[in-house]
Design a protein around this motif. Structure first.
Motif, PDB file in Angstrom:
ATOM      1  N   SER A   1       0.828  12.377   6.751  1.00 48.48           N
ATOM      2  CA  SER A   1      -0.056  11.996   7.864  1.00 48.48           C
ATOM      3  C   SER A   1       0.722  11.905   9.173  1.00 48.48           C
ATOM      4  O   SER A   1       0.215  12.290  10.229  1.00 48.48           O
TER       5      SER A   1
ATOM      6  N   CYS B   1       0.806  -1.224   0.000  1.00 42.35           N
ATOM      7  CA  CYS B   1       0.000   0.000   0.000  1.00 42.35           C
ATOM      8  C   CYS B   1       0.840   1.277   0.000  1.00 42.35           C
ATOM      9  O   CYS B   1       0.377   2.326  -0.436  1.00 42.35           O
ATOM     10  N   HIS B   2       2.046   1.213   0.517  1.00 45.94           N
ATOM     11  CA  HIS B   2       2.930   2.376   0.680  1.00 45.94           C
ATOM     12  C   HIS B   2       2.321   3.417   1.600  1.00 45.94           C
ATOM     13  O   HIS B   2       2.705   4.582   1.580  1.00 45.94           O
ATOM     14  N   ASN B   3       1.378   2.986   2.450  1.00 48.79           N
ATOM     15  CA  ASN B   3       0.731   3.905   3.368  1.00 48.79           C
ATOM     16  C   ASN B   3       0.627   3.311   4.773  1.00 48.79           C
ATOM     17  O   ASN B   3      -0.266   3.660   5.529  1.00 48.79           O
TER      18      ASN B   3
ATOM     19  N   PRO C   1       1.517  10.602   1.039  1.00 43.62           N
ATOM     20  CA  PRO C   1       0.393  10.606   1.994  1.00 43.62           C
ATOM     21  C   PRO C   1       0.780  10.079   3.379  1.00 43.62           C
ATOM     22  O   PRO C   1       0.378  10.657   4.393  1.00 43.62           O
ATOM     23  N   TYR C   2       1.575   9.027   3.424  1.00 44.92           N
ATOM     24  CA  TYR C   2       1.978   8.482   4.725  1.00 44.92           C
ATOM     25  C   TYR C   2       2.840   9.488   5.488  1.00 44.92           C
ATOM     26  O   TYR C   2       2.614   9.742   6.674  1.00 44.92           O
TER      27      TYR C   2
END
Length: 107
Positions: A66, A32-34, A62-63
């Motif tokens: 966040s 997912c790379h998240n 995005p990660y």
């Protein structure tokens, strides 16, 4: 050691799997790379100045954002492995991922 023996980053990224929330696309499973495991896998290469396939780092924006937002809201940094400064430097590399990016910190 793998890279020193002639292994490629792209092969290592494609042939290893580390993800809490994999994505299923057309019968194949992708990271997912998240999530934290995906991030730590990438960071292991980044802090050792690995060259990534074009566009790879950008998938982590995005990660990273966040985690920075979470730290700002909670007014504390909770990552025990990497500093906020490393996250910010990586975020810059990710946003400039039209270049082949390299890390510049030492584990």
């Amino acid at each position: 050691m793998y890279l020193e023996q002639g292994g490629s980053v792209e092969k290592a990224l494609n042939e290893s799997f580390s993800c809490y929330t994999p994505i299923i696309e057309g019968g194949s499973v992708k990271e997912c790379h998240n999530c934290r495991p995906c991030f730590r896998k990438m960071m292991g290469f980044w802090v050792n100045n690995a060259k990534f396939p074009k566009g790879y780092l950008r998938t982590f924006i995005p990660y990273i954002e966040s985690q920075l937002l979470k730290a700002e809201k909670e007014n504390k940094w909770t990552d025990r492995y990497y500093t906020k400064e490393q996250y910010l430097k990586l975020l810059n590399d990710c946003k400039n991922d039209d270049l082949i990016c390299r890390g510049d910190v030492i584990c």
